[in-house]
Structure formats: C-alpha cells, structure tokens
Design a protein around this motif. Sequence first.
Motif, PDB file in Angstrom:
ATOM      1  N   THR A  43       2.653  -6.141  -4.535  1.00 51.64           N
ATOM      2  CA  THR A  43       2.782  -4.680  -4.430  1.00 51.64           C
ATOM      3  C   THR A  43       1.500  -3.953  -4.811  1.00 51.64           C
ATOM      4  O   THR A  43       1.203  -2.892  -4.271  1.00 51.64           O
ATOM      5  CB  THR A  43       3.940  -4.179  -5.325  1.00 51.64           C
ATOM      6  OG1 THR A  43       5.115  -4.897  -4.976  1.00 51.64           O
ATOM      7  CG2 THR A  43       4.193  -2.698  -5.148  1.00 51.64           C
ATOM      8  N   CYS A  44       0.709  -4.526  -5.698  1.00 49.98           N
ATOM      9  CA  CYS A  44      -0.504  -3.858  -6.187  1.00 49.98           C
ATOM     10  C   CYS A  44      -1.732  -4.189  -5.343  1.00 49.98           C
ATOM     11  O   CYS A  44      -2.868  -4.049  -5.806  1.00 49.98           O
ATOM     12  CB  CYS A  44      -0.750  -4.184  -7.653  1.00 49.98           C
ATOM     13  SG  CYS A  44      -1.131  -5.926  -7.961  1.00 49.98           S
ATOM     14  N   LYS A  45      -1.526  -4.553  -4.083  1.00 48.25           N
ATOM     15  CA  LYS A  45      -2.643  -4.854  -3.179  1.00 48.25           C
ATOM     16  C   LYS A  45      -3.471  -3.595  -2.961  1.00 48.25           C
ATOM     17  O   LYS A  45      -2.942  -2.550  -2.601  1.00 48.25           O
ATOM     18  CB  LYS A  45      -2.111  -5.366  -1.843  1.00 48.25           C
ATOM     19  CG  LYS A  45      -3.207  -5.615  -0.815  1.00 48.25           C
ATOM     20  CD  LYS A  45      -2.645  -6.153   0.472  1.00 48.25           C
ATOM     21  CE  LYS A  45      -2.004  -5.042   1.271  1.00 48.25           C
ATOM     22  NZ  LYS A  45      -1.541  -5.460   2.596  1.00 48.25           N
ATOM     23  N   VAL A  46      -4.761  -3.717  -3.214  1.00 49.85           N
ATOM     24  CA  VAL A  46      -5.682  -2.603  -3.012  1.00 49.85           C
ATOM     25  C   VAL A  46      -6.832  -3.048  -2.115  1.00 49.85           C
ATOM     26  O   VAL A  46      -7.142  -4.236  -2.026  1.00 49.85           O
ATOM     27  CB  VAL A  46      -6.241  -2.055  -4.349  1.00 49.85           C
ATOM     28  CG1 VAL A  46      -5.131  -1.469  -5.201  1.00 49.85           C
ATOM     29  CG2 VAL A  46      -7.013  -3.124  -5.111  1.00 49.85           C
ATOM     30  N   PHE A  47      -7.460  -2.080  -1.455  1.00 50.30           N
ATOM     31  CA  PHE A  47      -8.646  -2.343  -0.661  1.00 50.30           C
ATOM     32  C   PHE A  47      -9.851  -1.866  -1.459  1.00 50.30           C
ATOM     33  O   PHE A  47      -9.870  -0.729  -1.932  1.00 50.30           O
ATOM     34  CB  PHE A  47      -8.577  -1.594   0.679  1.00 50.30           C
ATOM     35  CG  PHE A  47      -9.787  -1.789   1.531  1.00 50.30           C
ATOM     36  CD1 PHE A  47     -10.026  -3.002   2.148  1.00 50.30           C
ATOM     37  CD2 PHE A  47     -10.697  -0.760   1.702  1.00 50.30           C
ATOM     38  CE1 PHE A  47     -11.153  -3.187   2.941  1.00 50.30           C
ATOM     39  CE2 PHE A  47     -11.819  -0.933   2.495  1.00 50.30           C
ATOM     40  CZ  PHE A  47     -12.050  -2.153   3.113  1.00 50.30           C
ATOM     41  N   TRP A  91      -5.291   2.238  -1.404  1.00 54.45           N
ATOM     42  CA  TRP A  91      -4.096   1.448  -1.094  1.00 54.45           C
ATOM     43  C   TRP A  91      -3.243   2.211  -0.107  1.00 54.45           C
ATOM     44  O   TRP A  91      -3.530   3.357   0.222  1.00 54.45           O
ATOM     45  CB  TRP A  91      -3.307   1.086  -2.362  1.00 54.45           C
ATOM     46  CG  TRP A  91      -2.878   2.282  -3.152  1.00 54.45           C
ATOM     47  CD1 TRP A  91      -1.701   2.969  -3.045  1.00 54.45           C
ATOM     48  CD2 TRP A  91      -3.632   2.951  -4.163  1.00 54.45           C
ATOM     49  NE1 TRP A  91      -1.686   4.026  -3.921  1.00 54.45           N
ATOM     50  CE2 TRP A  91      -2.860   4.033  -4.624  1.00 54.45           C
ATOM     51  CE3 TRP A  91      -4.886   2.746  -4.726  1.00 54.45           C
ATOM     52  CZ2 TRP A  91      -3.289   4.898  -5.620  1.00 54.45           C
ATOM     53  CZ3 TRP A  91      -5.325   3.605  -5.706  1.00 54.45           C
ATOM     54  CH2 TRP A  91      -4.532   4.665  -6.148  1.00 54.45           C
ATOM     55  N   GLY A  92      -2.211   1.559   0.394  1.00 57.23           N
ATOM     56  CA  GLY A  92      -1.309   2.185   1.350  1.00 57.23           C
ATOM     57  C   GLY A  92      -2.014   2.530   2.647  1.00 57.23           C
ATOM     58  O   GLY A  92      -2.881   1.792   3.119  1.00 57.23           O
ATOM     59  N   GLU A  93      -1.662   3.645   3.238  1.00 56.72           N
ATOM     60  CA  GLU A  93      -2.237   4.074   4.514  1.00 56.72           C
ATOM     61  C   GLU A  93      -3.752   4.275   4.411  1.00 56.72           C
ATOM     62  O   GLU A  93      -4.500   3.948   5.326  1.00 56.72           O
ATOM     63  CB  GLU A  93      -1.560   5.358   5.005  1.00 56.72           C
ATOM     64  CG  GLU A  93      -1.990   5.788   6.385  1.00 56.72           C
ATOM     65  CD  GLU A  93      -1.755   4.728   7.459  1.00 56.72           C
ATOM     66  OE1 GLU A  93      -2.619   4.581   8.344  1.00 56.72           O
ATOM     67  OE2 GLU A  93      -0.723   4.034   7.417  1.00 56.72           O
ATOM     68  N   GLU A  94      -4.190   4.788   3.290  1.00 60.66           N
ATOM     69  CA  GLU A  94      -5.630   4.987   3.063  1.00 60.66           C
ATOM     70  C   GLU A  94      -6.370   3.653   3.151  1.00 60.66           C
ATOM     71  O   GLU A  94      -7.430   3.550   3.754  1.00 60.66           O
ATOM     72  CB  GLU A  94      -5.854   5.625   1.685  1.00 60.66           C
ATOM     73  CG  GLU A  94      -7.304   5.877   1.353  1.00 60.66           C
ATOM     74  CD  GLU A  94      -7.890   7.096   2.028  1.00 60.66           C
ATOM     75  OE1 GLU A  94      -9.110   7.114   2.222  1.00 60.66           O
ATOM     76  OE2 GLU A  94      -7.136   8.026   2.368  1.00 60.66           O
ATOM     77  N   ALA A  95      -5.814   2.598   2.580  1.00 59.83           N
ATOM     78  CA  ALA A  95      -6.437   1.269   2.627  1.00 59.83           C
ATOM     79  C   ALA A  95      -6.461   0.742   4.054  1.00 59.83           C
ATOM     80  O   ALA A  95      -7.464   0.157   4.482  1.00 59.83           O
ATOM     81  CB  ALA A  95      -5.689   0.295   1.715  1.00 59.83           C
ATOM     82  N   ARG A  96      -5.380   0.915   4.785  1.00 60.29           N
ATOM     83  CA  ARG A  96      -5.339   0.456   6.175  1.00 60.29           C
ATOM     84  C   ARG A  96      -6.425   1.134   7.000  1.00 60.29           C
ATOM     85  O   ARG A  96      -7.135   0.493   7.768  1.00 60.29           O
ATOM     86  CB  ARG A  96      -3.962   0.718   6.793  1.00 60.29           C
ATOM     87  CG  ARG A  96      -2.940  -0.341   6.445  1.00 60.29           C
ATOM     88  CD  ARG A  96      -1.666  -0.155   7.249  1.00 60.29           C
ATOM     89  NE  ARG A  96      -0.864   0.960   6.767  1.00 60.29           N
ATOM     90  CZ  ARG A  96      -0.106   0.941   5.683  1.00 60.29           C
ATOM     91  NH1 ARG A  96      -0.030  -0.147   4.957  1.00 60.29           N
ATOM     92  NH2 ARG A  96       0.604   1.976   5.330  1.00 60.29           N
ATOM     93  N   GLN A  97      -6.564   2.432   6.844  1.00 58.06           N
ATOM     94  CA  GLN A  97      -7.560   3.178   7.601  1.00 58.06           C
ATOM     95  C   GLN A  97      -8.975   2.720   7.237  1.00 58.06           C
ATOM     96  O   GLN A  97      -9.789   2.476   8.113  1.00 58.06           O
ATOM     97  CB  GLN A  97      -7.421   4.686   7.342  1.00 58.06           C
ATOM     98  CG  GLN A  97      -8.405   5.528   8.131  1.00 58.06           C
ATOM     99  CD  GLN A  97      -8.248   5.353   9.631  1.00 58.06           C
ATOM    100  OE1 GLN A  97      -7.153   5.366  10.157  1.00 58.06           O
ATOM    101  NE2 GLN A  97      -9.350   5.150  10.324  1.00 58.06           N
ATOM    102  N   ARG A  98      -9.239   2.580   5.966  1.00 49.76           N
ATOM    103  CA  ARG A  98     -10.582   2.182   5.532  1.00 49.76           C
ATOM    104  C   ARG A  98     -10.910   0.754   5.952  1.00 49.76           C
ATOM    105  O   ARG A  98     -12.043   0.457   6.316  1.00 49.76           O
ATOM    106  CB  ARG A  98     -10.745   2.375   4.034  1.00 49.76           C
ATOM    107  CG  ARG A  98     -10.843   3.852   3.685  1.00 49.76           C
ATOM    108  CD  ARG A  98     -11.062   4.079   2.211  1.00 49.76           C
ATOM    109  NE  ARG A  98     -11.194   5.485   1.949  1.00 49.76           N
ATOM    110  CZ  ARG A  98     -12.356   6.127   1.850  1.00 49.76           C
ATOM    111  NH1 ARG A  98     -13.484   5.484   2.017  1.00 49.76           N
ATOM    112  NH2 ARG A  98     -12.393   7.409   1.592  1.00 49.76           N
TER     113      ARG A  98
END
Length: 106
Positions: A43-47, A91-98
């Motif tokens: 759950t704590c996956k971050v980019f 993380w979340g949508e922000e991480a996907r976009q980046r």
Amino acid sequence: MPTVRFVTSGKSIEVDRDANLLRASIRYEGAVPYKCGGGLCGTCKVFVVEGRDTLSKVMKKEIDRLGQERIEQGFRLACQTFVAGDVTIAWGEEARQRSNDAAQVG
C-alpha cells in the motif's frame, strides 16, 4: 538534515538522516497511504521523482512485492526505505503520471 518532499500531499519536511520514509510520513502527516507498515501489502508504494541515489538499498521485500521492473522505473515501498539525502516522492495518480512522463523522456 535531508528534506522529503511529498508531491501528492504538497508537504515538505526535514528528517533525520536514515529516517524511515513511511514513519516520517506518519509522524509529520505526509499522507503516504499504508496498511501494514511491514512490506507485505504494498500500500505504501511511492514513486521517487528525485533523489533515488539518496535512499537506502532496495530490500528483498520490495523486489518480492513490486518486482524488479517497477523498482527500475523508480518505485519503492516507503516502509522499507530510509532517507540519507533530499528526496521527492509521489503516489497514487500523481505517481502514475510522473512515471509515464519519465518513461516517455527515457
């Protein structure tokens, strides 16, 4: 003291060297999502937007949970990651976009 920038929540904090990324987020309300805090749930996956080289080495639990490809893209588990210098995460949508933006550049 290293600075951690939480892009998704808009927060920026200073932490002690070798601070755990998830614990720092919890303590200073950085808002990284989590459930188990032990590298099991993911759950704590971050980019990592900036500062990959200032983080601790990748742990086996991260490889097991995320896979080598995601790690190479810049993802980490906050609960398994320790900070030695300035870092910026999302993380979340922000991480996907980046991560998509980084893939297009690279």
